[in-house]
Design an enzyme around this catalytic site. Structure first.
Site, PDB file in Angstrom:
ATOM      1  CG  ASP A  35      -2.000   1.304   1.296  1.00 49.59           C
ATOM      2  OD1 ASP A  35      -2.874   1.126   0.615  1.00 49.59           O
ATOM      3  OD2 ASP A  35      -1.451   2.043   1.852  1.00 49.59           O
ATOM      4  CG  LEU A  36       1.611   3.274  -3.496  1.00 49.69           C
ATOM      5  CD1 LEU A  36       1.464   3.950  -4.692  1.00 49.69           C
ATOM      6  CD2 LEU A  36       2.984   2.516  -3.465  1.00 49.69           C
ATOM      7  CG  ASP A  46      -3.219   3.510  -2.169  1.00 46.63           C
ATOM      8  OD1 ASP A  46      -4.243   2.817  -2.113  1.00 46.63           O
ATOM      9  OD2 ASP A  46      -2.995   4.308  -1.294  1.00 46.63           O
TER      10      ASP A  46
END
Length: 774
Positions: A379-380, A430
């Protein structure tokens, strides 16, 4: 039903019906022709018989009148010598018979009857000296005499023999027609002969027609009638008629024979036509279609790349070429659709659905080979900040660039591991996933995770710019951390959130502790879904005026005593409620409960008591909550000015302009606004100046820093700055008297913490008020 079978089923009834109608028509025509033929044949046979009879009649009609007037008859009647007279008559008769070459008289006789009906003379050519006259002749003569019939002819038929009888009455002397006054003295001349040739011909025809097939009838007085299907007759004047009947049995037999031939022809023609049509249809229609179908099936099953285009110029050839064109077009569309269905449109990585299918196959194979499979859930961090501040276009460029670099980083040759296209996926906005298999040591997982994190060293640089983005990675391993794809993804996701909570920009392996926490979160979510507000209760924590050390307000705090889970801390269930979308229902329940408690609170602490209510910061993203809140307040008839809505300062701002607008709308309702937990979140001092905020509530984390002199000075300076900007300042989490004294000296307005009072239900506040008054 397949076309070949349908053709067989449909063609046979059509052929049978068509040929049946045709053959019925032909049969009717043939039947009529057969009957006409038999009728014509019967007429021809009858004509032969009539011709034979006419020869006898012609002879009799010519010879008998001349015989009656002959000199021989005169001599016989006038001469006394009877022997001589008889010989003369017999000689005349024999001479006449001998002159006839074409007529055979096996029997002929001549008789003369006197007025008393006695036989004066009788002769026949039988050669029998004892022959006698036919007994019917005297009867007929007598009858004619009585009825005064001068002349007539009769036909007698006995024993299949036809005998013609000519009778004429004459005057004895003149040999002419007798006068009526002399009738009683007239003499009757009778000539009888057998129609031998006629009988022979009739017998021959019967034999030719199989005995009784032909039936004849001759009647001198009336016509013979018959019920036969074919019957022909000929009228003989003054004699009767000859009738020829064709036997119905013969006609029926020939018709049955005709029916058999027609039926056989019908069956043979129908069968031949059916076989020929089936052969032709199969040869030129169904077989080519079946070949085309088989060709298309092979293409659909992946045994061929594309269908064949036939060179034939018929419809099947055209159809095959059309199929090829359609297939090529559909294949292009399929490839595009397949890519859209399997891959993420932006990054071209596989999507969640395809990745899950791939994960199932990999797990099945790992189960057979007793291997491990690792799932890295990425996950960004702070990606939402990029979208909000720099726009979605910049965010898309960042995601696309990361996807490309991710593929390169996990396929580097120094990592001894297989990574295929389907092992990389974009699971959500994301969120990404990497599937690792065929590895022997878990050290490979560390190396891959560190290589991914290295992509964000010092931020992430791409074509759209440089962004302060990092990554949090959760790692789950099959079979230790899950045996099913959904379970493995869920556990990797749990590990990823653990990495986020631990400070982001790092990776975390799934553990039993995480499992316990995840299970706890799931249980909380399950109970929250029930919306059982009987388990909820509002506690009120007093807020004290810093100068008077007197209760100036209370903060409404939600507490949950679950019948299943026991006591659940707000720190545990509120984040879950916000993430699952349950916060609005809960917030309005709290607001409704506070409105009910306001009269009792005011009775305890005065009408100027300020009542603070916490609301989720997620409400600032739309006006729906504000409109609904305005309706609730207007219906409650409470003094809105005593209500203070506290918004957690830790919320991330997605749209600063929208937040400012919605805060203004809340302010317009008539409530006061406060920023809660200030110092532990994202709100900058500059933003505070733009927000329509009345009160700043300093977070406990800043208060705890006051044990250090340098940090204590910083907190005091911050309070003074806020006061200078016109904000009321409330300090939370005060636990020590020294802290309180320092904060009061700094100029804060209100104090709140365990030093003064813990949150208590309304009933405890009532008891506390009664105790203080007593």
């Amino acid at each position: 039903m397949r076309l070949s079978r349908r053709v067989r089923v449909l063609i046979l009834p059509v052929l049978v019906l068509s040929y049946l109608i045709t053959f019925i028509g032909i049969y009717q025509v043939q039947k009529k022709s057969l009957i006409d033929f038999i009728s014509s044949q019967a007429k021809l046979q009858l004509n032969q018989l009539v011709d034979s009879m006419n020869r006898y009649l012609s002879f009799a009609d010519t010879y008998f009148p001349s015989l009656v007037r002959s000199a021989e008859i005169r001599q016989y009647l006038n001469v006394e010598d009877k022997r001589f007279k008889a010989l003369a008559v017999e000689g005349n008769l024999e001479t006449a018979i001998q002159d006839l070459d074409e007529i055979d008289f096996q029997y002929i006789s001549l008789a003369i009857f006197f007025p008393d009906n006695s036989i004066e003379f009788y002769y026949e050519n039988s050669g029998d000296p004892f022959s006698t006259i036919d007994p019917d002749i005297p009867i007929i003569v007598k009858k004619m005499r009585e009825e005064q019939i001068i002349s007539n002819r009769y036909l007698l038929s006995k024993n299949n023999k036809t005998r013609l009888l000519y009778i004429r009455f004459i005057d004895r002397y003149t040999q002419r027609k007798p006068l009526m006054k002399e009738w009683e003295q007239s003499i009757a001349v009778v000539m009888a002969f057998d129609a031998t040739d006629f009988d022979e011909l009739r017998k021959t025809l019967k034999e030719e027609q199989n005995s009784n097939t032909l039936v004849f009838g001759i009647d001198s007085e009336k016509k013979v009638t018959t019920d036969s299907l074919i019957s022909v007759a000929y009228d003989i004047p003054n004699l009767g008629n000859i009738v020829l009947n064709v036997s119905d049995e013969k006609i029926s037999g020939q018709l049955r024979e005709l029916e058999k031939r027609m039926l056989l022809s019908f069956l043979i023609l129908t069968l031949c036509s059916y076989v020929m049509l089936i052969f032709l249809i199969k040869r030129y229609i169904t077989s080519p279609i079946e070949v085309l179908e088989k060709d298309l099936t092979n293409v659909l099953e992946g045994n061929k790349d594309k269908p064949n285009a036939y060179d034939s110029q018929d419809e099947v050839g055209s159809l095959s070429r059309a199929f090829v064109r359609v297939y090529e077009q559909l294949h292009k569309v399929y490839e595009v659709t397949k890519e859209m269905a399997e891959r993420d449109a932006l990054t071209k990585l596989y999507n969640r659905r395809t990745f899950t299918q791939c994960l199932e196959r990999v797990i099945d194979r790992a189960h057979r080979k007793v291997k491990k499979v690792a799932l890295l859930y990425i996950d960004l961090d702070n990606f939402k900040f990029v979208n909000d501040k720099f726009g979605h276009e910049a965010g898309d460029i960042l995601l696309k660039t990361f996807a490309e670099r991710l593929q390169l980083s996990v396929r580097t040759t120094d990592i001894v591991i297989n990574v295929n296209d389907h092992d990389l996926a974009r699971l959500a906005g994301d969120e990404f996933a990497v599937l690792l298999h065929d590895f022997d040591k878990e050290a490979v997982l560390y190396k891959v995770a560190e290589r991914i994190l290295k992509l964000f060293e010092g931020g992430f640089d791409c074509e759209a710019g440089y962004f302060p983005v990092s990554a949090s990675i959760g790692i789950a391993v099959y079979p230790d951390d899950g045996s099913k794809p959904t379970e493995l993804i869920s556990n990797a996701d749990t590990a990823m959130y653990q990495a986020k909570h631990a400070g982001k920009n790092q990776y975390a392996f799934y553990s039993q502790e995480l499992a316990v926490q995840a299970r706890r979160d799931k249980e909380i979510e399950t109970e929250l879904k029930k919306r059982d507000f009987t388990e909820f209760e509002v506690f009120y924590m007093p807020i004290y005026n810093a100068k008077k050390i007197k209760i100036s307000g209370v903060e409404a705090l939600l507490r949950w005593q679950s019948s299943v889970l026991g006591f659940v801390s707000p720190a545990d269930f509120i984040p879950i409620a916000e993430s699952r979308g349950y916060f609005e229902t809960i917030d309005f329940w709290v607001i409704g409960q506070v409105i009910k408690d306001i009269p009792q609170l005011q009775a305890l602490y005065g009408t100027d008591l300020k009542i603070a209510i916490n609301i989720s910061s997620a409400h600032l993203s739309s006006t729906h909550f504000i409109d609904k809140l305005s309706t609730v307040f207007s219906e409650s008839k409470v003094d809105i000015s005593i209500i203070q809505l506290e918004i957690t300062e830790t919320f991330e701002i997605s749209d600063i302009g929208k937040v400012e607008k919605n805060l203004a709308l809340l302010k317009n309702i008539g409530v006061s606004l406060a920023i809660d937990d200030f110092g532990a979140g994202y709100t900058s001092l500059v933003q505070l100046l733009n927000y329509p905020i009345d009160t700043i509530k300093v977070d406990k984390t800043l208060v705890d820093m006051m044990v250090d002199n340098r940090r204590c000075a910083m907190v005091i300076s911050l309070i003074k700055y806020l006061k200078h900007q016109g904000f009321k300042v409330t300090v939370e989490g005060i636990e020590h008297k020294v802290q309180a004294e320092q904060l009061i000296a700094a100029g804060c307005d209100d104090l709140q913490g365990y030093l003064y009072c813990k949150p208590m239900p309304l009933s405890y506040h009532t008891q506390m008020a009664k105790a203080s008054s007593s």
